[in-house]
Design an enzyme around this catalytic site. Structure first.
Site, short mmCIF file in Angstrom:
data_model
loop_
_atom_site.label_atom_id
_atom_site.label_comp_id
_atom_site.label_asym_id
_atom_site.label_seq_id
_atom_site.Cartn_x
_atom_site.Cartn_y
_atom_site.Cartn_z
N VAL B 77 1.03 -1.30 0.14
CA VAL B 77 -0.19 0.45 0.21
C VAL B 77 0.86 0.91 0.11
O VAL B 77 1.99 1.00 0.80
CB VAL B 77 -0.93 0.16 1.45
N CYS B 78 0.10 2.47 -0.65
CA CYS B 78 1.33 3.46 -1.10
C CYS B 78 1.07 4.48 -0.32
O CYS B 78 0.26 4.35 1.15
CB CYS B 78 1.20 4.05 -2.53
N ILE B 79 2.70 4.22 0.87
CA ILE B 79 2.11 5.15 2.36
C ILE B 79 2.01 6.39 1.97
O ILE B 79 1.51 6.61 3.03
CB ILE B 79 3.95 4.75 2.66
#
Lengths: 121, 130, 98
Positions: B77-79
């Protein structure tokens, strides 16, 4: 990481109204850090990302134009715009925030062909 | 073949996130390998462990978790996109002094470099946009 | 060879034009989600004049869900999930238009 794969990022979203443009540039810069050759195509509404003299201060949003200006520092210089999109919007290269390579619309197919991976935003 | 998927679409307001799930499941059924699934933009919303769909609607979160467990999938998941949307793992919750973490198990927060790597090493990258 | 996957209704004409502009000989088009309405006979003018070897497909699950099973133009092939995966492998890359 394996052999360098070229990536074409097709931008077809206008800035400010959605976050697609920012997300696409973030990815372009990251791929460039990983030394992957990156080309950017701004087509359709994506062209509007490149219009100069943006002042989003009242929106309290980050200036898209400023993000674009980072591209040359990351050695991203394959930036394509179609002549048709410019003329259909009564714009010229002088209206753009940065130097671009003007192409005819029918060149898009070969851009897609030439690159190993194509992502759209 | 080695695939990676990029999912931009919100799991709530678009069909795309569920299309991506069906596609991923079919890839695995057909014996292909999924190197990584990268959730970007509103796509990250699926990784909120608090998601509670009505009983007569499918639960994409638990579906991804089950698929990931069965096939040891790398769900990234893109931080930046996640933290902005209030999806935090333990580290980020601590860093920003939030009362609790809510990243669903089976997912991990990481940067865009993970997507760049996935593009570099996968035979096919398929985008699921909203 | 590229597989072009599109997911918006044909009222998003500029999106269709951009996709069609990006076609090369041997490419495929796959309609998914709301794009399957472009498979109605009424919209076939969109796809006229394409190179003869462009393969046209529409995702079966989306066609069925939307009541289009008997309304799909014969120029389109029904593609199930398994065939979607197969098409993704047969082409060098997949480009999503959304």
């Amino acid at each position: 990481m394996s052999a360098k794969k070229s990536i074409l990022i097709i931008n077809q979203s206008a800035p400010y109204g959605s976050s697609n443009g920012r997300e696409s540039l973030d990815l372009a810069l990251t791929c460039s850090i990983f030394e992957m050759p990156v080309s950017l195509l701004f087509v359709g509404d994506g062209l509007y990302q490149l219009i100069n003299n943006q002042s989003p201060e009242q929106l309290q949003m980050k200036k898209h134009e400023a993000m674009l200006s980072a591209l040359p520092m990351y050695d991203i210089d394959q930036i394509y715009v179609t002549a048709e999109d410019l003329s259909e919007n009564d714009l010229t290269e002088n209206d753009l925030a940065m130097p671009v390579t003007l192409i005819q619309r029918d060149v898009i197919a070969s851009l897609i062909q030439q690159n190993d991976s194509v992502l759209t935003f | 073949m080695k695939f990676s998927l990029v999912i931009h679409a919100s799991p709530f307001s678009a069909q795309t996130s569920s299309t991506a799930y069906r596609y991923a499941k079919c890839l695995l059924d057909e014996g292909h390998q999924i190197f990584r699934i990268f959730y970007y933009g509103d796509g990250v919303l699926v990784a909120n462990q608090q998601i509670t769909p009505p009983q007569d609607e499918s639960n994409l979160l638990t579906a991804w978790q089950a698929l990931a467990e069965e096939h040891a999938l790398d769900l990234v998941v893109c931080i930046a996109a996640a933290v902005k949307r209030g999806i935090l793992d333990e580290n980020e919750a601590k860093r920003y002094e939030k009362p609790n973490a809510n990243l669903a198990s089976g997912f991990e927060l990481s940067g865009l470099g993970q997507l760049a790597e996935a593009i570099a090493v996968s035979d096919r990258v398929v985008t699921f946009g909203s | 060879m590229t597989l072009h996957v599109i997911n918006k209704t044909p009222s998003n004409l500029p999106l269709y034009h951009r996709m069609l502009n990006g076609l090369s000989a041997g490419d495929g088009i796959l309609l998914i989600e709301d794009a399957v309405y472009a498979g109605l006979s009424a919209h076939q003018a969109l796809f006229e004049g394409l190179p003869i070897d462009i393969k046209l497909g529409a995702l079966e699950a989306d066609i069925q869900a939307r009541g289009l099973t008997h309304r799909l133009s014969p120029t389109f092939t029904l593609v199930n999930d398994k065939a979607f995966v197969q098409l993704s492998c047969e082409h060098d890359k997949v480009v999503s238009w959304y």
